[in-house]
Design a protein around this motif. Structure first.
Motif, short mmCIF file in Angstrom:
data_model
loop_
_atom_site.label_atom_id
_atom_site.label_comp_id
_atom_site.label_asym_id
_atom_site.label_seq_id
_atom_site.Cartn_x
_atom_site.Cartn_y
_atom_site.Cartn_z
N UNK A 183 -4.30 -1.99 2.10
CA UNK A 183 -4.93 -1.27 3.20
C UNK A 183 -6.42 -1.23 2.95
N UNK B 218 0.85 -1.20 0.00
CA UNK B 218 0.00 0.00 0.00
C UNK B 218 0.88 1.25 0.00
N UNK C 195 -6.73 -3.78 9.62
CA UNK C 195 -7.11 -3.14 8.35
C UNK C 195 -6.18 -3.52 7.21
N UNK C 196 -5.44 -4.59 7.36
CA UNK C 196 -4.57 -5.08 6.29
C UNK C 196 -5.22 -6.32 5.67
N UNK D 299 -11.63 2.02 4.59
CA UNK D 299 -12.22 2.35 5.89
C UNK D 299 -12.72 3.77 5.78
#
Lengths: 98, 371
Positions: A93, A7, A59-60, A96
């Protein structure tokens, strides 16, 4: 060589392009790839998975060959296309926000 | 030539603002670490070119950056913050036991004598120390294992250790503040800690005068008068003159005694600054007017400072680490807002001007006086 796409936040942190290429000795699993990435780029330790537990940060996500390996065992073999370097392992990533 | 370097941490990167002694013309550099939360950055008082930065993001966790050339270049140093031993639990919002989990570094406090020694205040609340320039970190676990710790609760922003003050006359004496536990002091460099909250009264806990449970927002000390500390609590502005053994309220005539930062003038230990905020629900200045309040009497008697600050339609907040002072002959005062403005007063608060107006939301402001 294994191809890994990072990312943006992590490629900036590591001072690399979005895609890195890396030697992974032995069987090509997510765990082995991450070990090799962290060996080559120590600044990424703790940013993809926890230092102690080795758990993926929430969040990976890990994608390869249009499959989601995020919730697979990190000892699962990645597809041959990744092991041969034809396809990259994508470290993503997660979205979100709204 | 004398001047100042202002280290600004924002929600989307770090900025460095520099000026000469006049503090009229500014050079703005950044963003450094673009896109990352910069909770705090602070320079070593021994070697001003040594700057430590807390860089974090929900996706990728915590990184610590270090500069040895005043912010021109950076090196990522150690980011492993592991609690000592079995971490145990503390109270969660719903009253259940919650495991102690490291989330981020809120505050970095470099040693007063050694540029390689730096303290880190973290969430969940604990104090870490590095003696190798930030490469490795060890917890001073006597704080987190204090007998009261399993009853500490997080505030809305998380259970964070956000304030660290080292006594310049006795560097084994360190004060820290935790939301929402209160203020703690060690006299032996960090092995044994005791809560020092006598005199605080907080209506959000069952026993308003309890030893712990207070939501302290920030504390400040003048280095020439280290037995006196000032505190901006969730509500109430407080003062101690006996090294935090007892506190008394000095809110006086401020329009609201809710707020986040508190600072002390560089040359006048009885001159202090706060930024009143309407309430714990309304995180903006009363009446839409951004007013820094100054007391020249160590509290109780306050005057609004407004010249150059917005006096209508202003609904920003000033967070706990977002006010700072310089130590030039004419003391400068600096305020960063959640609206992205950084204001400077080069004359102790009498007049203000905006250095920048459109940064990302400002989380911290620290000033280095370069002589």
């Amino acid at each position: 060589m294994i191809r890994v796409v990072l990312p943006v936040g992590l490629s900036t942190l590591a001072g690399t392009g979005r895609e890195i290429q890396i030697d992974v000795p032995g069987e090509v699993t997510t765990h082995a790839v991450l070990d090799a990435v962290e060996q080559e780029y120590p600044v990424l330790r703790g940013t993809i998975r926890d230092h102690q537990t080795q758990q993926r940060r929430p969040f990976i996500r890990f994608f390869a060959c249009e499959q989601d390996f995020s919730n697979e065992s990190t000892d699962t073999r990645l597809p041959d296309a990744v092991a041969s370097g034809r396809e990259p392992l994508l470290i993503v990533g997660a979205i979100a926000g709204g | 030539m004398a001047g100042v370097r202002v280290l600004v941490g924002t929600r989307k990167g770090a900025f460095i603002l520099t000026s000469d002694e006049s503090r009229k013309e500014w050079d703005v550099a950044g963003p450094h670490f673009a896109g990352w939360d910069i909770y705090h950055m602070k320079g070593s008082p021994v070697d001003p070119n040594r700057i430590y930065v807390s860089q974090s993001m929900g996706w990728f966790g915590q990184t610590i950056q270090r500069s040895d050339d005043g912010g021109k270049s950076w090196e990522a140093v150690g980011n492993e913050f592991t609690y000592d031993g079995v971490p145990g639990t503390h109270q969660w919002y719903d009253g259940t036991e919650h495991p102690w989990e490291f989330t981020r570094v809120w505050h970095l406090e470099p040693s007063l004598t050694d540029p390689d020694t730096v303290y880190a205040g973290v969430e969940d609340a604990a104090l870490f120390k590095s003696t190798d320039g930030g490469h490795t970190w060890s917890e001073l676990s006597g704080l987190r294992t204090h007998a009261t710790a399993d009853g500490w609760m997080p505030g809305a922003g998380g259970m964070c250790l956000h304030s660290i003050i080292i006594d310049p006359t006795n560097q084994d004496r360190i004060y820290v503040a935790i939301s929402a536990a209160g203020t703690f002091r060690t006299d032996d460099g960090g092995t044994i800690w005791r809560p020092v909250n006598t005199g605080l009264s907080s209506t959000h806990i069952p026993d308003p005068d309890a030893d712990v449970g207070h939501c302290v927002h920030s504390i400040a000390m003048h280095p020439g008068k280290p037995e006196t500390l000032y505190m901006q609590k969730h509500w109430d502005i407080m003062r101690t003159d006996d090294s935090a053994t007892t506190w008394h309220e000095v809110s006086g005539n401020v329009p609201s005694d809710f707020g986040f930062p508190i600072e002390v003038h560089a040359h006048e230990p009885e001159t202090i600054y706060v930024v009143p905020i309407t309430s714990d629900m309304e995180h903006y200045p009363p009446d839409g007017k951004l007013r820094v309040y100054r007391s020249r009497t160590g509290g109780n008697e306050w005057e609004p400072l407004t010249n150059g600050l917005p006096q209508e339609h202003c609904y920003v907040n000033v967070l706990r680490d977002a006010m700072s002072i310089d130590s030039l002959d004419s003391c400068g005062v600096y305020v960063g807002t959640t609206g992205g403005q950084v204001y400077v007063s080069p004359d102790s608060g009498d007049t203000w001007q905006a250095i920048v107006r459109d940064l990302p939301s400002v989380m911290s402001v620290e000033v280095q006086t370069l002589k």
